[in-house]
Scaffold this active site. Structure first.
Site: not given
Length: 294
Positions: A96, A171, A239
């Protein structure tokens, strides 16, 4: 069946690589911590000493590493995939990362004679172990079809969502929605406990109504028992929320709830919870409520 190099054998990558080996593929794994290759070796796969060693004879390269710089190093490094794999190799990035970085990497891949799909996953450790991941795939439609045997071995819901970077964009939206759900569940749990309600009974009935969600199903026990063994670490979700807020700003859209949850995730890290499961956002609600965390 294909020869597959799998780079990154952590909480998610290790079971995914094992599933691919068990499906009949010849899997060669590499991880910075060599001991993490053992489950793959036990399943009949092989361990490599470097990225270059892993990808040299691979038909497909799968990557599952933490962040954009890690993917860039794996693909573009001096002994990385583009320098060491055979021309025409299909590269599937399950990581990701930032959508804009994926677009740049896809261009670099094409220029060097490789094919790149961005295929981030959702479902956490449980989904990886059960081969039940949701996989959102960006890239060329023909490459998506070529990669289906790989996706089918590790996932359950597999959708081609558009061109390069589209998988990472979907995502990012997933991580926004999941974070907001976890935060809402955490607040609900602290609220219920403050009134002495039977938490298990309350979550049972909430789960059967409109408040029900996969987040509630999967994270309720963590919150009820105050155990936060990582299935997906706060560090990684922090993140991802950075990706969400940055990409939203670039697109000129407003995500106020996303901004708030990003700050709450950052607070959790600042308080030492980064290595815990993201359900440990509960601890942040407890701190804000003046309660001691277990």
């Amino acid at each position: 069946m294909s020869t597959i190099a799998f780079i990154g054998l952590g909480i998610m990558g290790s079971p995914m690589a094992v599933h691919l080996q068990n499906a009949g593929h010849d899997v060669v794994g590499y991880n910075l911590s060599p001991e993490k290759t053992q489950p793959l070796v036990d399943a009949g796969g092989r361990a490599a000493d470097s990225v270059a060693d892993a990808v040299r004879d691979a038909e497909i390269v799968a990557v599952m590493v933490p962040d954009s710089p890690d993917v860039q190093e794996v693909l573009l490094g001096e002994e990385g995939v583009f320098a060491s794999a055979k021309e025409g190799t299909l590269v599937i990035d399950f990581s990701s990362i930032r959508p804009d970085v994926t677009v740049e990497l896809a261009k670099a891949a094409k220029d060097k004679g490789f094919r790149l799909l961005d295929a981030p996953v959702s479902g956490g450790e449980a989904g990886a172990k059960n081969a039940a991941l949701s996989i959102m795939v960006g890239g060329d439609a023909a490459d998506f079809e070529a990669a289906k045997p790989v996706f089918d071995a590790v996932g359950k819901t597999i959708v081609h969502v558009g061109g390069s970077g589209a998988g990472q964009t979907v995502k990012a939206a997933n991580q926004l929605i999941v974070a907001a759900n976890i935060q809402a569940l955490a607040e609900g749990v602290v609220f219920l406990e403050a009134y002495g309600v039977d938490l298990g009974a309350a979550l049972d009935v909430l789960g059967g109504g409109l408040a029900g969600s996969k987040v509630l199903d999967q994270k309720r026990d963590n919150m009820a028992n105050k155990t936060f063994q990582p299935g997906f670490r706060i560090d990684l979700h922090h993140k991802d929320m950075g990706i969400v807020t940055s990409a939203a700003r670039e697109a000129g859209v407003v995500v106020p709830l996303g901004g708030l949850v990003a700050q709450l995730m950052a607070s959790a890290r600042a308080n030492g919870d980064g290595s815990l499961d993201h359900s440990a956002l509960l601890r942040g609600v407890q701190r804000l409520s003046g309660q001691k965390t277990d």
